[in-house]
Design a protein around this motif. Structure first.
Motif, PDB file in Angstrom:
ATOM      1  N   GLY A  89      -6.066   1.825   1.402  1.00  0.00           N
ATOM      2  CA  GLY A  89      -5.477   3.010   0.783  1.00  0.00           C
ATOM      3  C   GLY A  89      -4.973   2.716  -0.612  1.00  0.00           C
ATOM      4  N   GLY A  90      -4.297   1.576  -0.769  1.00  0.00           N
ATOM      5  CA  GLY A  90      -3.808   1.175  -2.089  1.00  0.00           C
ATOM      6  C   GLY A  90      -4.943   0.985  -3.075  1.00  0.00           C
ATOM      7  N   LEU A  91      -6.034   0.388  -2.606  1.00  0.00           N
ATOM      8  CA  LEU A  91      -7.196   0.193  -3.466  1.00  0.00           C
ATOM      9  C   LEU A  91      -7.807   1.540  -3.856  1.00  0.00           C
ATOM     10  N   ALA A  92      -7.888   2.462  -2.910  1.00  0.00           N
ATOM     11  CA  ALA A  92      -8.422   3.794  -3.213  1.00  0.00           C
ATOM     12  C   ALA A  92      -7.565   4.492  -4.273  1.00  0.00           C
ATOM     13  N   GLY A  93      -6.250   4.400  -4.123  1.00  0.00           N
ATOM     14  CA  GLY A  93      -5.351   5.014  -5.104  1.00  0.00           C
ATOM     15  C   GLY A  93      -5.472   4.360  -6.473  1.00  0.00           C
ATOM     16  N   ALA A  94      -5.575   3.037  -6.496  1.00  0.00           N
ATOM     17  CA  ALA A  94      -5.711   2.310  -7.767  1.00  0.00           C
ATOM     18  C   ALA A  94      -7.023   2.663  -8.456  1.00  0.00           C
ATOM     19  N   LEU A  95      -8.087   2.753  -7.683  1.00  0.00           N
ATOM     20  CA  LEU A  95      -9.386   3.112  -8.264  1.00  0.00           C
ATOM     21  C   LEU A  95      -9.367   4.548  -8.781  1.00  0.00           C
ATOM     22  N   ALA A  96      -8.775   5.460  -8.032  1.00  0.00           N
ATOM     23  CA  ALA A  96      -8.677   6.850  -8.488  1.00  0.00           C
ATOM     24  C   ALA A  96      -7.899   6.928  -9.801  1.00  0.00           C
ATOM     25  N   LEU A  97      -6.794   6.212  -9.868  1.00  0.00           N
ATOM     26  CA  LEU A  97      -5.974   6.184 -11.078  1.00  0.00           C
ATOM     27  C   LEU A  97      -6.778   5.667 -12.269  1.00  0.00           C
TER      28      LEU A  97
ATOM     29  N   ALA B   5      -6.844  -6.754 -13.557  1.00  0.00           N
ATOM     30  CA  ALA B   5      -5.427  -6.973 -13.249  1.00  0.00           C
ATOM     31  C   ALA B   5      -4.741  -5.655 -12.906  1.00  0.00           C
ATOM     32  N   ASP B   6      -5.110  -4.594 -13.597  1.00  0.00           N
ATOM     33  CA  ASP B   6      -4.523  -3.284 -13.351  1.00  0.00           C
ATOM     34  C   ASP B   6      -4.893  -2.773 -11.959  1.00  0.00           C
ATOM     35  N   VAL B   7      -6.166  -2.901 -11.598  1.00  0.00           N
ATOM     36  CA  VAL B   7      -6.602  -2.436 -10.273  1.00  0.00           C
ATOM     37  C   VAL B   7      -5.891  -3.233  -9.180  1.00  0.00           C
ATOM     38  N   VAL B   8      -5.841  -4.548  -9.328  1.00  0.00           N
ATOM     39  CA  VAL B   8      -5.208  -5.391  -8.304  1.00  0.00           C
ATOM     40  C   VAL B   8      -3.714  -5.086  -8.188  1.00  0.00           C
ATOM     41  N   SER B   9      -3.018  -5.018  -9.328  1.00  0.00           N
ATOM     42  CA  SER B   9      -1.568  -4.790  -9.272  1.00  0.00           C
ATOM     43  C   SER B   9      -1.251  -3.390  -8.736  1.00  0.00           C
ATOM     44  N   ASN B  10      -2.003  -2.380  -9.153  1.00  0.00           N
ATOM     45  CA  ASN B  10      -1.766  -1.034  -8.628  1.00  0.00           C
ATOM     46  C   ASN B  10      -2.117  -0.938  -7.147  1.00  0.00           C
ATOM     47  N   ALA B  11      -3.171  -1.624  -6.727  1.00  0.00           N
ATOM     48  CA  ALA B  11      -3.532  -1.614  -5.299  1.00  0.00           C
ATOM     49  C   ALA B  11      -2.425  -2.249  -4.462  1.00  0.00           C
ATOM     50  N   MET B  12      -1.866  -3.346  -4.948  1.00  0.00           N
ATOM     51  CA  MET B  12      -0.771  -3.997  -4.221  1.00  0.00           C
ATOM     52  C   MET B  12       0.449  -3.070  -4.160  1.00  0.00           C
ATOM     53  N   TYR B  13       0.788  -2.459  -5.289  1.00  0.00           N
ATOM     54  CA  TYR B  13       1.931  -1.553  -5.354  1.00  0.00           C
ATOM     55  C   TYR B  13       1.717  -0.354  -4.421  1.00  0.00           C
ATOM     56  N   PHE B  14       0.566   0.314  -4.576  1.00  0.00           N
ATOM     57  CA  PHE B  14       0.297   1.507  -3.777  1.00  0.00           C
ATOM     58  C   PHE B  14       0.178   1.194  -2.286  1.00  0.00           C
ATOM     59  N   SER B  15      -0.239  -0.010  -1.924  1.00  0.00           N
ATOM     60  CA  SER B  15      -0.382  -0.323  -0.495  1.00  0.00           C
ATOM     61  C   SER B  15       0.959  -0.279   0.231  1.00  0.00           C
ATOM     62  N   ALA B  16       2.057  -0.439  -0.500  1.00  0.00           N
ATOM     63  CA  ALA B  16       3.384  -0.357   0.120  1.00  0.00           C
ATOM     64  C   ALA B  16       3.698   1.058   0.603  1.00  0.00           C
ATOM     65  N   ILE B  17       2.942   2.041   0.146  1.00  0.00           N
ATOM     66  CA  ILE B  17       3.144   3.420   0.600  1.00  0.00           C
ATOM     67  C   ILE B  17       2.951   3.523   2.108  1.00  0.00           C
TER      68      ILE B  17
END
Length: 158
Positions: free
Chosen positions: A9-17, A66-78
């Motif tokens: 889910g975090g990866l999906a959100g990061a990719l969408a962003l 780096a942006d995709v990885v960091s956002n995926a990690m952040y968003f996965s906490a949702i």
């Protein structure tokens, strides 16, 4: 299994962003340029440890990764917490990230112009992170089987 759903889910959100950022900047001069903030941050970080920072396409590619990885990690906490508050958490995380990008870039020693150039730029920055948070929450819900295919299709149709 829960962790994999959260990460996906975090990866999906990061990719969408990132798709929003990278696509829209090609059409509108007032588009947020988070990529430029990221490139500056990566350059300063690399140079602070005495190394030569990459330039051009290599800098862009490393920053995007780096942006995709960091956002995926952040968003996965949702996905952590009660399932009934998943969409609210998605919205909250997205809003927090967007507001952070707008208001904390300069205090972190970075040029905030790419995300604060105009009011439109600021609003789009926050809106796109909000979208990333909501995509994450919806993806986690779908992966956990808490949202039907029919409901997901209706949510994604514009």
């Amino acid at each position: 299994m829960k962790e994999i759903e959260n990460i996906a889910g975090g990866l999906a959100g990061a990719l969408a962003l990132n798709v929003l950022h990278e696509s829209y900047k090609r059409f509108d001069s007032e588009a947020p340029r988070v990529d430029l903030v990221g490139e500056e941050a990566l350059t300063k970080t690399v140079e602070s440890v005495g190394l030569k920072a990459p330039k051009g396409e290599k800098l862009f590619g490393l920053t995007l990764a780096a942006d995709v990885v960091s956002n995926a990690m952040y968003f996965s906490a949702i996905g952590v917490g009660k399932k009934k508050h998943l969409l609210l958490r998605g919205a909250g995380y997205g809003l927090a990230a967007g507001l952070g990008a707008v208001f904390f870039t300069k205090p972190l020693g970075l040029d905030d112009t790419p995300v604060t150039k105009t009011n439109k730029t600021k609003i789009l920055t926050v809106a796109w992170y909000l979208a990333g948070g909501l995509v994450t929450a919806l993806t986690i819900q779908a992966l956990k089987g808490k949202i039907s295919d029919k409901k997901l299709r209706s949510l994604l149709s514009f």
